[in-house]
Scaffold this motif. Structure first.
Motif, PDB file in Angstrom:
ATOM      1  N   LEU A  14       0.836  -1.198   0.000  1.00  0.00           N
ATOM      2  CA  LEU A  14       0.000   0.000   0.000  1.00  0.00           C
ATOM      3  C   LEU A  14       0.877   1.258   0.000  1.00  0.00           C
ATOM      4  O   LEU A  14       0.590   2.229  -0.712  1.00  0.00           O
ATOM      5  CB  LEU A  14      -0.925  -0.017   1.219  1.00  0.00           C
ATOM      6  N   THR A  15       1.946   1.246   0.770  1.00  0.00           N
ATOM      7  CA  THR A  15       2.872   2.384   0.811  1.00  0.00           C
ATOM      8  C   THR A  15       3.486   2.620  -0.560  1.00  0.00           C
ATOM      9  O   THR A  15       3.549   3.745  -1.054  1.00  0.00           O
ATOM     10  CB  THR A  15       3.983   2.122   1.854  1.00  0.00           C
ATOM     11  N   HIS A  16       3.911   1.548  -1.200  1.00  0.00           N
ATOM     12  CA  HIS A  16       4.545   1.642  -2.523  1.00  0.00           C
ATOM     13  C   HIS A  16       3.544   2.142  -3.568  1.00  0.00           C
ATOM     14  O   HIS A  16       3.874   3.011  -4.385  1.00  0.00           O
ATOM     15  CB  HIS A  16       5.086   0.266  -2.914  1.00  0.00           C
ATOM     16  N   ILE A  17       2.350   1.618  -3.529  1.00  0.00           N
ATOM     17  CA  ILE A  17       1.331   2.011  -4.517  1.00  0.00           C
ATOM     18  C   ILE A  17       0.928   3.463  -4.293  1.00  0.00           C
ATOM     19  O   ILE A  17       0.796   4.233  -5.236  1.00  0.00           O
ATOM     20  CB  ILE A  17       0.111   1.068  -4.430  1.00  0.00           C
ATOM     21  N   ASN A  20       3.158   5.999  -5.799  1.00  0.00           N
ATOM     22  CA  ASN A  20       3.199   6.017  -7.267  1.00  0.00           C
ATOM     23  C   ASN A  20       1.791   6.236  -7.809  1.00  0.00           C
ATOM     24  O   ASN A  20       1.142   5.295  -8.268  1.00  0.00           O
ATOM     25  CB  ASN A  20       3.778   4.696  -7.795  1.00  0.00           C
ATOM     26  N   PRO A  21       1.315   7.483  -7.764  1.00  0.00           N
ATOM     27  CA  PRO A  21      -0.078   7.735  -8.139  1.00  0.00           C
ATOM     28  C   PRO A  21      -0.409   7.390  -9.582  1.00  0.00           C
ATOM     29  O   PRO A  21      -1.577   7.184  -9.921  1.00  0.00           O
ATOM     30  CB  PRO A  21      -0.261   9.233  -7.873  1.00  0.00           C
ATOM     31  N   GLU A  22       0.597   7.318 -10.439  1.00  0.00           N
ATOM     32  CA  GLU A  22       0.336   6.936 -11.834  1.00  0.00           C
ATOM     33  C   GLU A  22       0.106   5.427 -11.968  1.00  0.00           C
ATOM     34  O   GLU A  22      -0.296   4.948 -13.014  1.00  0.00           O
ATOM     35  CB  GLU A  22       1.490   7.383 -12.739  1.00  0.00           C
ATOM     36  N   GLY A  23       0.374   4.707 -10.901  1.00  0.00           N
ATOM     37  CA  GLY A  23       0.144   3.263 -10.878  1.00  0.00           C
ATOM     38  C   GLY A  23       1.436   2.480 -10.998  1.00  0.00           C
ATOM     39  O   GLY A  23       2.458   2.994 -11.466  1.00  0.00           O
ATOM     40  N   ILE A  53      -7.281  -0.422  -3.176  1.00  0.00           N
ATOM     41  CA  ILE A  53      -6.641  -0.282  -4.489  1.00  0.00           C
ATOM     42  C   ILE A  53      -7.609  -0.683  -5.593  1.00  0.00           C
ATOM     43  O   ILE A  53      -8.643  -1.316  -5.338  1.00  0.00           O
ATOM     44  CB  ILE A  53      -5.365  -1.158  -4.602  1.00  0.00           C
ATOM     45  N   GLU A  54      -7.218  -0.326  -6.827  1.00  0.00           N
ATOM     46  CA  GLU A  54      -7.942  -0.757  -8.020  1.00  0.00           C
ATOM     47  C   GLU A  54      -6.928  -1.374  -8.971  1.00  0.00           C
ATOM     48  O   GLU A  54      -5.782  -0.921  -9.036  1.00  0.00           O
ATOM     49  CB  GLU A  54      -8.597   0.444  -8.714  1.00  0.00           C
ATOM     50  N   ARG A  64       0.231 -10.329 -20.073  1.00  0.00           N
ATOM     51  CA  ARG A  64      -0.902  -9.771 -19.341  1.00  0.00           C
ATOM     52  C   ARG A  64      -0.516  -9.496 -17.893  1.00  0.00           C
ATOM     53  O   ARG A  64       0.086 -10.341 -17.233  1.00  0.00           O
ATOM     54  CB  ARG A  64      -2.078 -10.755 -19.379  1.00  0.00           C
ATOM     55  N   THR A  65      -0.848  -8.297 -17.441  1.00  0.00           N
ATOM     56  CA  THR A  65      -0.585  -7.942 -16.045  1.00  0.00           C
ATOM     57  C   THR A  65      -1.652  -6.939 -15.618  1.00  0.00           C
ATOM     58  O   THR A  65      -2.672  -6.804 -16.292  1.00  0.00           O
ATOM     59  CB  THR A  65       0.853  -7.374 -15.867  1.00  0.00           C
ATOM     60  N   TYR A  66      -1.451  -6.303 -14.503  1.00  0.00           N
ATOM     61  CA  TYR A  66      -2.399  -5.296 -14.015  1.00  0.00           C
ATOM     62  C   TYR A  66      -1.656  -4.015 -13.671  1.00  0.00           C
ATOM     63  O   TYR A  66      -0.540  -4.063 -13.135  1.00  0.00           O
ATOM     64  CB  TYR A  66      -3.116  -5.787 -12.749  1.00  0.00           C
ATOM     65  N   LEU A  67      -2.317  -2.887 -13.972  1.00  0.00           N
ATOM     66  CA  LEU A  67      -1.848  -1.599 -13.468  1.00  0.00           C
ATOM     67  C   LEU A  67      -2.589  -1.369 -12.148  1.00  0.00           C
ATOM     68  O   LEU A  67      -3.819  -1.383 -12.113  1.00  0.00           O
ATOM     69  CB  LEU A  67      -2.159  -0.479 -14.466  1.00  0.00           C
ATOM     70  N   VAL A  68      -1.826  -1.196 -11.094  1.00  0.00           N
ATOM     71  CA  VAL A  68      -2.398  -1.111  -9.745  1.00  0.00           C
ATOM     72  C   VAL A  68      -2.317   0.328  -9.253  1.00  0.00           C
ATOM     73  O   VAL A  68      -1.244   0.946  -9.287  1.00  0.00           O
ATOM     74  CB  VAL A  68      -1.623  -2.029  -8.766  1.00  0.00           C
ATOM     75  N   LYS A  69      -3.454   0.861  -8.808  1.00  0.00           N
ATOM     76  CA  LYS A  69      -3.509   2.233  -8.297  1.00  0.00           C
ATOM     77  C   LYS A  69      -4.302   2.256  -7.001  1.00  0.00           C
ATOM     78  O   LYS A  69      -5.117   1.375  -6.745  1.00  0.00           O
ATOM     79  CB  LYS A  69      -4.215   3.161  -9.295  1.00  0.00           C
TER      80      LYS A  69
END
Ligand code: SF4
Length: 119
Positions: A14-17, A20-23, A53-54, A64-69
């Motif tokens: 959560l701290t890392h995400i 990095n607001p851009e994801g 998170i989303e 295939r992966t996910y962008l996490v924000k």
């Protein structure tokens, strides 16, 4: 009041995400956190289920992966996002040389944020 059931890996993610607001890409996050990809998936599933998170499916280099924000309940900028209860995010007035991934001040603030959102 009972303590939140958030593991060290969940707080670190959560701290890392949040820093990095851009994801961040899930395919890179597990390496940054020093955990294996399955453990990272479990951590992110729990954070996603908790509404912190989303994740948005995407492809990088054909994989295939996910962008996490951080989850946004509202697209408008809300100054209250800088607050954890009555504590403003320490970055606002910080004069330290920034090392987000090892910042105790930010980690403490994220803990406070989790506590305040549970109340
Ligand atoms: S070192 Fe300062 S600016 Fe960097 S994450 Fe920590 S509080 Fe924020």
């Amino acid at each position: 009041m009972t303590a939140p059931q958030m593991s060290d890996n969940e707080v670190a993610a959560l701290t890392h995400i949040r820093a990095n607001p851009e994801g961040v890409l899930q395919s890179e996050l597990w390496k940054d956190l020093g955990v294996d990809s399955r453990a990272c998936s479990r951590v992110l599933k729990k954070l996603e289920d908790g509404g912190y998170i989303e994740r948005e499916e995407c492809r990088r280099d054909g994989v295939r992966t996910y962008l996490v924000k951080i989850a946004r309940k509202d697209e408008k900028i809300d100054p209250m996002l800088l607050m954890a209860g009555e504590t403003i995010v320490p970055c606002v007035a910080c004069e330290e040389e920034c090392n987000v991934e090892h910042c105790k001040m930010l980690e403490d603030w994220v803990y406070e944020l989790v506590f305040s959102e549970m109340e």
